[in-house]
Scaffold this motif. Structure first.
Motif, short mmCIF file in Angstrom:
data_model
loop_
_atom_site.label_atom_id
_atom_site.label_comp_id
_atom_site.label_asym_id
_atom_site.label_seq_id
_atom_site.Cartn_x
_atom_site.Cartn_y
_atom_site.Cartn_z
N PHE A 144 -0.91 12.89 2.31
CA PHE A 144 -1.63 12.13 3.32
C PHE A 144 -0.76 11.95 4.56
O PHE A 144 -1.22 12.09 5.69
CB PHE A 144 -2.06 10.77 2.76
CG PHE A 144 -2.69 9.88 3.80
CD1 PHE A 144 -4.00 10.09 4.21
CD2 PHE A 144 -1.95 8.87 4.40
CE1 PHE A 144 -4.57 9.29 5.18
CE2 PHE A 144 -2.52 8.06 5.36
CZ PHE A 144 -3.83 8.27 5.76
N ILE A 145 0.49 11.61 4.38
CA ILE A 145 1.41 11.40 5.50
C ILE A 145 1.60 12.70 6.28
O ILE A 145 1.60 12.70 7.51
CB ILE A 145 2.76 10.83 4.99
CG1 ILE A 145 2.53 9.41 4.44
CG2 ILE A 145 3.79 10.80 6.10
CD1 ILE A 145 3.74 8.82 3.75
N ILE A 146 1.74 13.80 5.60
CA ILE A 146 1.92 15.10 6.26
C ILE A 146 0.67 15.46 7.05
O ILE A 146 0.75 15.89 8.20
CB ILE A 146 2.26 16.20 5.22
CG1 ILE A 146 3.66 15.94 4.64
CG2 ILE A 146 2.17 17.58 5.85
CD1 ILE A 146 4.03 16.83 3.48
N LYS A 147 -0.51 15.25 6.46
CA LYS A 147 -1.76 15.55 7.17
C LYS A 147 -1.93 14.65 8.39
O LYS A 147 -2.34 15.10 9.46
CB LYS A 147 -2.96 15.40 6.24
CG LYS A 147 -3.07 16.50 5.22
CD LYS A 147 -4.26 16.28 4.31
CE LYS A 147 -4.37 17.35 3.24
NZ LYS A 147 -5.51 17.13 2.36
N VAL A 193 0.86 -1.18 0.00
CA VAL A 193 0.00 0.00 0.00
C VAL A 193 0.89 1.23 0.00
O VAL A 193 1.78 1.35 0.84
CB VAL A 193 -0.92 0.00 1.24
CG1 VAL A 193 -1.76 1.25 1.27
CG2 VAL A 193 -1.76 -1.25 1.27
N LYS A 194 0.65 2.11 -0.93
CA LYS A 194 1.45 3.34 -1.01
C LYS A 194 0.58 4.51 -0.57
O LYS A 194 -0.59 4.61 -0.95
CB LYS A 194 1.95 3.57 -2.43
CG LYS A 194 3.00 2.60 -2.86
CD LYS A 194 3.60 3.01 -4.18
CE LYS A 194 4.73 2.09 -4.56
NZ LYS A 194 5.40 2.51 -5.77
#
Length: 169
Positions: free
Chosen positions: A9-12, A3-4
């Motif tokens: 998304f990671i920052i949020k 899963v990428k």
């Protein structure tokens, strides 16, 4: 299966987690916070009940010497100490902590029925959501000016208790 996640998304997600942690830390250090009061109550809560009177258990000869030594010599009972109503009931209505605690054997453990929200007033009587056990009575502490936020926190005369805080007149 891999899963990428996108960088946005990671920052949020990390920003959201950081904000949550920040507010939790602030809530525990704010002296007016209900969460800070819960942490302070747990820290101020001693590990032992100091007995006001000698329990009647000392007359029972079948008690182990370890229990007799703990109760008679030190006049204190460890919180949650094991008991058995029929044989070695070391907390059979004994007053402790200068009358602020009343110990009973509830489900094989010593409990303070004047302040335990799971055994309030008697064994097995649980207080509801938003209530605390104040002197053996389940009390809503969010809007009660005599028990504002926690037991025995009284608001000044004419001041309302709003959501566990003493507000303004």
């Amino acid at each position: 299966m891999v899963v990428k996640f996108s960088n946005t998304f990671i920052i949020k997600a990390t920003s959201l987690l950081s904000l949550i942690l920040f507010f939790l830390i602030i809530a525990t250090f704010d002296s007016n916070s209900v969460l800070a009061d819960e942490v302070a109550d747990q820290e101020d809560d001693p590990e032992y009940y100091i007995l006001d009177e000698t329990p009647s258990i000392l007359s029972n000869v079948t008690i182990s010497s370890k229990t007799r030594l703990l109760v008679s010599h030190y006049k204190k009972i460890k919180k949650g100490m094991r008991c058995h109503v029929a044989s070695y009931n070391i907390c059979n209505g004994v007053k402790a902590n200068k009358g602020t605690s009343l110990l009973h054997c509830c489900k094989k453990h010593c409990r303070n029925v004047l302040g335990d929200k799971n055994n309030c007033g008697r064994c097995g009587h649980k207080c509801g959501f938003g209530q605390r056990c104040c002197g053996g009575v389940c009390t809503y502490v969010n809007f009660n000016p005599n028990h504002c936020g926690k037991c025995t926190r009284k608001c000044a005369s004419g001041v309302k208790c709003e959501y566990g805080y003493c507000g303004y007149a």
